[in-house]
Enzyme design. Structure first.
Site: not given
Ligand code: PMM
Length: 295
Positions: A225, A265
């Site tokens: 991030k 994650r």
């Molecule tokens: N961030 C993204 C996508 N899904 N889900 C949860 N639970 N928490 C998050 O902070 C989150 C998520 C965005 O990240 P990406 O597009 O880099 O996968």
């Protein structure tokens, strides 16, 4: 060491004896950090299996980018992206989480074998989401979310980010419980980067104990991030691109695991799989010198 009050286990899922590793498969042409790379069912399934081989405990499959300002995909397109990948990975025995704000996608993904629903809106974007999750008796990730962002981060204003995020998450958890989701199936997530700047994200990571105080398993999703780019760049420099933030991500994984997070994650699994195992080994050694009771 922060006080650990959040539970480590989510009813309906494997009880890992350490912080779990959730590997990310974004089936999108435009995701923030790995967009476009797995935008094909076969490639996405293969990528999910590779992440499991590298040490992921579960795989989060998403078909819609949540990047600030991203245009929403339509429902039919999201279903087309997500459901075959969920089915393919579930048929290989992989534990799947579906990353969606749409009840219809959650419903069909659960029918295709998903075990967990991860809704970045915490049930706010689609009024049918909570009933669908409750009916399916599925575990549910409730993320802190202040709405869709259009034209700047106007919702990212806080007096005390930690207190406000904890209070707002508490209110969402209450709504989700009221909607019939069992308490032992609720996971909370501070939503790093969602209506939050780098200082907000860092403040939240500094006080994971406050989030654990909500009494639910905690998911931390820091992977690649913006705030990591800011930290690595220093005050003057340019942030490294998203794919050069994996070592920094693994550092957060170790700290989150140490603080008592249920899962992290991440896009790049190998380093985080090592990080959570080292954190577990250190936790297991606590008290080994006889100074404190071993567990
Ligand atoms: N961030 C993204 C996508 N899904 N889900 C949860 N639970 N928490 C998050 O902070 C989150 C998520 C965005 O990240 P990406 O597009 O880099 O996968």
């Amino acid at each position: 060491m922060s006080k650990q009050t959040g539970r480590r286990h989510v009813a309906g899922l494997t009880a890992w004896d350490r912080c779990a590793v959730m590997g990310v498969v974004n089936v999108t042409p435009d995701s923030f950090s790995d967009g476009g790379r797995w935008f094909d069912t076969t490639a996405a399934i293969k990528h999910g299996l590779d992440l499991v081989a590298e040490g992921a405990d579960l795989i989060d499959v998403g078909g819609e980018s949540t990047r600030p300002g991203a245009t929403r995909v339509d429902e039919a397109e999201e279903l087309k992206r997500v459901v075959p990948v969920v089915r393919g990975l579930a048929s290989e025995g992989v534990t799947i989480s579906v990353d969606t704000m749409r009840a219809s996608v959650a419903e069909q993904a659960l029918a295709a074998g998903a075990a967990l629903v991860n809704d970045v809106s915490g049930g706010l974007a689609d009024p049918r989401m909570i009933p669908v999750v409750a009916d399916a008796d599925a575990p549910f990730v409730v993320m802190h979310w202040r709405g869709f962002l259009e034209g700047g981060n106007v919702r990212g204003v806080y007096d005390d980010v930690v207190t406000e995020v904890v209070d707002e998450l508490h209110a969402r958890v209450e709504a989700v419980l009221e909607g019939g989701v069992a308490p032992e199936r609720i996971v909370v997530d501070p939503g790093l980067g969602f209506s939050k700047g780098a200082d907000h994200d860092l403040a939240l990571l500094a006080r994971l104990d406050r989030l654990l105080g909500l009494g639910h398993p905690l998911l931390v999703a820091a992977s690649r991030k913006r705030f990591l780019g800011r930290v690595l760049a220093g005050p003057e420099g340019a942030p490294p691109p998203a794919r050069e933030r994996d070592a920094a991500t693994a550092a957060v994984s170790a700290l989150a695991a140490h603080a008592g997070a249920w899962a992290v994650r991440v896009h790049e699994v190998r380093a985080t799989a090592d990080a959570v195992r080292v954190a577990r080994a250190i936790e297991g050694a606590r008290g080994a010198d006889g100074a404190e009771g071993a567990r």
